[in-house]
Design an enzyme around this catalytic site. Structure first.
Site, PDB file in Angstrom:
ATOM      1  N   LYS A 194       0.815  -1.213   0.000  1.00 53.72           N
ATOM      2  CA  LYS A 194       0.000   0.000   0.000  1.00 53.72           C
ATOM      3  C   LYS A 194       0.854   1.272   0.000  1.00 53.72           C
ATOM      4  O   LYS A 194       0.470   2.270  -0.613  1.00 53.72           O
ATOM      5  CB  LYS A 194      -0.967   0.007   1.181  1.00 53.72           C
ATOM      6  N   THR A 195       2.020   1.229   0.664  1.00 56.85           N
ATOM      7  CA  THR A 195       2.884   2.414   0.681  1.00 56.85           C
ATOM      8  C   THR A 195       3.381   2.729  -0.722  1.00 56.85           C
ATOM      9  O   THR A 195       3.446   3.892  -1.125  1.00 56.85           O
ATOM     10  CB  THR A 195       4.086   2.200   1.631  1.00 56.85           C
ATOM     11  N   ASP A 239      -3.713   7.645   4.764  1.00 58.70           N
ATOM     12  CA  ASP A 239      -3.245   6.281   5.016  1.00 58.70           C
ATOM     13  C   ASP A 239      -3.850   5.777   6.332  1.00 58.70           C
ATOM     14  O   ASP A 239      -4.188   6.567   7.216  1.00 58.70           O
ATOM     15  CB  ASP A 239      -1.717   6.275   5.102  1.00 58.70           C
ATOM     16  N   GLU A 240      -3.965   4.461   6.471  1.00 56.95           N
ATOM     17  CA  GLU A 240      -4.481   3.821   7.692  1.00 56.95           C
ATOM     18  C   GLU A 240      -5.835   4.435   8.092  1.00 56.95           C
ATOM     19  O   GLU A 240      -6.077   4.765   9.260  1.00 56.95           O
ATOM     20  CB  GLU A 240      -3.476   3.962   8.851  1.00 56.95           C
ATOM     21  N   GLN A 275      -7.269  -4.649  10.001  1.00 55.12           N
ATOM     22  CA  GLN A 275      -6.179  -4.209  10.867  1.00 55.12           C
ATOM     23  C   GLN A 275      -6.568  -2.991  11.701  1.00 55.12           C
ATOM     24  O   GLN A 275      -5.718  -2.222  12.127  1.00 55.12           O
ATOM     25  CB  GLN A 275      -4.939  -3.897  10.022  1.00 55.12           C
ATOM     26  N   ARG A 278       2.786  -9.864  10.690  1.00 53.50           N
ATOM     27  CA  ARG A 278       4.093  -9.177  10.749  1.00 53.50           C
ATOM     28  C   ARG A 278       5.204 -10.112  10.289  1.00 53.50           C
ATOM     29  O   ARG A 278       6.299  -9.665   9.966  1.00 53.50           O
ATOM     30  CB  ARG A 278       4.428  -8.735  12.190  1.00 53.50           C
TER      31      ARG A 278
END
Length: 760
Positions: free
Chosen positions: A32-33, A224-225, A255, A612
């Site tokens: 996504k980044t 973002d997020e 998330q 992770r």
């Protein structure tokens, strides 16, 4: 650079669609980044002015890395013109430009958590409230929650339902604390972290000209997020995007783990209702983890009802099965995990930084710290005392804060007698009392002592006047000297450097070195600023106030094993991840078992933890744990059971000795018969604990008068497993019983803790 050729079809579509309302659902490890970065670069390449772009990121570190990447793609220095950073950093700068509209100085102080709680502690004392009932950290959380929901102190006091809640919880005067806290912050020219968003909403609400300006400046907004935004953040974004509707939100509902900070998952779930003409893009290919890890994570998160449907998949290799480690105690768990890291590190020639131990609560780190130290394995704890929270650093920063904003009450109280200059505690208390009585700042009192007749000795007055003169002399240099020159001048002339230099103890030497490290950091800050600009001390203070743990990595932390809570691990990845303390009432937390909503957030937290891992994930639990001064028996977390068996491999370490070699889960009868028919999550086998019952009661020997009453064949009731039959007893008198439960199978129970009730 042909950046589009490096994207998969889903990523490419999300990058190319730059107009209108867009939601990008990005699964864990799906890049996504990269999509955010390339989308911004693509907009600029196609004629969008960087000045018209607002990008809100999770950390300032992420923003810096994204800007550097955008610069590489588009060339030149255009990326510097993008307004990019966290909500708090971006809007703190906007507030400084318009602070006069809100009655604040442009150099207002930003209080960190420690400053806020110190002020609350002072207020609670002044109001003569019971500090056991009015605990500063609890009051701080209540005020924070109110601000995140845009409830001012006046609105809080006027809300009869809220006030009634406080009264029932034994805090009937909480509204007074909030009112006084709000007033004192304003008088001190200070905002806390929540104020940065709260005041931005007020600014945009009460000043249409400011709202109009930023609506037309920020024609393109990226967030973002988005699943972790709160109501305050949601409203800011909605207002700013109202004119052009060019808003792109990126996130993953699976998330969303920050409801305790006010984050609202409904923001992402209801995006389609807020923006009717929207497009949704789903990034479902995971580039981070093995197939086993991805499929295991999918099998768990599928149990949640409230979610946006997607299918995360990967082309990576199958990878090892997820290891499940069963230990007898939490100390044994610490040893076992540390030994596994030691062995893997040597076998795989891995770096220390390849390993992470993730836990639900900070208190769990102790056993791992002890075991890692014994094996001489270096580690770093995230969420511990950061560099900028150390006393000597806070002391010097308080001088900097006071130089920029003399009305800063917390900074003044911290350094008015440090280094010691003979201004005693009684004198300071008289100054504080005078400020409260005259409803003014401490600075106003000490700069006008004759006017306020504080009632202190002439000697004390002389020393206070000398202190005021020093601060004023620093303030004169604020916009004449760069940040480093002024910081060095203050460090020397305040006496802090001399005071620490004279302390030759190891601790004193370390503190002196920390001050030097801070000054070096300020010098680097100055040197990294554009040649045409001067970096002033007030600019540096803004950066420091908004730092997060993720922004504070140092060179010495580069090759260390990471210990952190799962919440802190969000956005990070490691080849080897150990998720520890996977026990009922610990993870999922005992406080999260009262509703499906709370349980689903705990499950999302577990999903974050397992995703992770890149190469290997290990799950660990102990059958007994030392908590709140007592040994409590534990059962494995339901989250282990929710993973499909084909992805798991059990490692059993009885008595702390590894059996060597893994066994498939289907060969082992785990505590909850993992590997056999699934059992319902609830039913009689578990009683939910009320949320206000923070600590379990000390275990007793059960309802029977003594364990001599218990015999093989007795029918019994257990508070968690329900009805069962005693099939075996160990010890004389018995200390352990084997009980068959129809729903849970055979259980070996320590009678000291089992609370068995005979129902024959």
């Amino acid at each position: 650079m042909d950046y589009l050729s490096t994207l998969n079809p889903a990523q490419r579509d999300a990058v190319l669609h730059t107009e209108g309302a867009t939601m990008v659902i990005a699964g864990a490890g799906s890049g996504k980044t990269r999509v955010l970065t390339y989308r911004i670069a693509h907009m600029i390449k196609n004629g969008v002015d960087p000045f018209n772009i607002l990008a809100l990121t999770f950390t300032n570190k992420a923003a810096k890395e994204m800007k550097e990447r955008i610069s590489q793609i588009i060339g030149g220095s255009e990326a510097k013109n993008i307004s990019m950073g966290t909500f708090h950093s971006v809007f703190a700068r906007i507030l400084r430009h318009h602070s006069d509209k809100l009655g604040y100085p442009s150099n207002f102080t930003i209080y960190d958590t420690q400053d806020s709680r110190s002020l609350l502690k002072t207020i609670i004392k002044e109001l003569r409230l019971d500090d056991k009932m009015y605990k500063p950290n609890l009051i701080s959380g209540r005020i924070s929650s109110a601000k995140n929901n845009l409830i001012s102190a006046a609105a809080y006091e006027a809300n009869t339902e809220i006030v009634a809640e406080d009264r029932m919880s034994g805090k009937p005067r909480l509204f007074e604390v909030y009112r006084l806290y709000e007033k004192r912050c304003f008088m001190a020219g200070a905002m806390d972290f929540d104020d940065l968003l709260f005041k931005t909403n007020i600014l945009l609400r009460d000043h249409p000209d400011v709202l109009h300006y930023y609506q037309h400046k920020f024609k393109y907004i990226l967030v973002d997020e988005y699943q972790d935004t709160n109501y305050s953040q949601y409203l800011i974004v909605k207002k700013l995007a109202a004119v052009f509707n060019n808003i792109c939100v990126v996130g993953d509902d699976a998330q969303s783990i920050y409801s305790f900070r006010g984050a609202n998952i409904e923001n992402i779930l209801n995006f389609k209702n807020d923006y009717k003409d929207h497009r949704i893009f789903k990034l479902e290919q995971n580039y981070r983890s093995t197939k086993t890890i991805v499929n295991a994570a999918n099998s768990v998160i599928a149990k949640n009802k409230d979610q946006i449907q997607k299918t995360v998949w990967t082309d990576n290799n199958e990878g090892n099965k997820i290891k499940v480690l069963r230990s007898l105690t939490d100390n044994e768990e610490g040893k076992a995990i540390s030994n596994m890291i030691f062995e893997t590190k040597n076998l795989e020639q891995a770096a220390n930084s390849d390993f992470a131990i993730l836990y639900r609560t900070n208190a769990q780190s102790r056993s791992f710290e002890e075991s890692l130290r014994k094996l001489n394995l270096p580690y770093k704890i995230y969420g511990g005392l950061s560099f900028y929270q150390r006393k000597e650093i806070k002391d010097l920063l308080a001088y900097f804060r006071l130089t920029a904003n003399p009305t800063d009450e917390e900074a003044l109280k911290r350094v008015i007698n440090y280094p010691k200059r003979g201004i005693g505690k009684t004198t300071i208390e008289k100054i504080i009392i005078a400020a409260v009585e005259h409803e003014t700042s401490l600075w106003e009192i000490i700069t006008n002592l004759p006017k306020f007749n504080v009632g202190i000795s002439s000697t004390a007055k002389q020393k206070i006047n000398a202190f005021v003169t020093s601060i004023n002399s620093y303030a004169v240099q604020l916009e004449k000297l760069d940040a480093y020159s002024l910081a060095e001048h203050i460090a020397k002339n305040s006496g802090i450097l001399r005071d620490l230099y004279e302390d030759k103890s190891p601790e004193g030497v370390s503190r002196h070195e920390n001050i030097q490290a801070l000054l070096s950091g300020i010098k680097e800050f100055v040197e990294s600023t554009d040649e045409n600009e001067t970096a002033y001390l007030s600019d540096f203070m803004v950066d420091v106030a908004l730092l997060t743990d993720a922004d504070q990595d140092t060179e010495e932390d580069k090759d260390k094993i990471t210990l952190m809570t799962i919440h802190a691990s969000k956005g990070l990845e490691f080849p080897y991840v150990y998720i520890v303390g996977l026990e009922e009432n610990l993870f999922p937390s005992q406080l999260a078992l009262n509703s499906r909503t709370e349980l689903e957030e705990e499950r999302r937290l577990f999903y974050v933890a397992i995703t992770r891992a890149e190469k290997q994930a290990t799950l660990s639990y102990a059958t007994s744990r030392f908590r709140w001064g007592n040994i409590v028996t534990s059962e494995p977390s339901r989250f282990i059971e929710e993973i499909d068996n084909e992805h798991l491999e059990l490692l059993n370490i009885p008595g702390g000795r590894s059996l060597g070699g893994g066994r498939s889960m289907n060969q082992v009868n785990m505590e909850r018969k993992i590997g056999s028919k699934k059992q319902p999550l609830f039913s009689e086998r578990r009683k939910l604990t009320p949320v206000n019952q923070a600590k379990p009661k000390k275990a007793t020997k059960g309802v029977t008068a003594n364990n001599l009453d218990l015999k093989v064949g007795n029918n019994v009731i257990h508070e968690r497993f329900g009805k069962g039959k005693v099939v075996g007893l160990d010890g004389n008198p018995p200390s352990k019983a084997t009980v068959f439960f129809p729903k849970a199978g055979n259980k070996q129970l320590l009678l000291k803790f089992a609370k068995l009730e005979i129902v024959d």
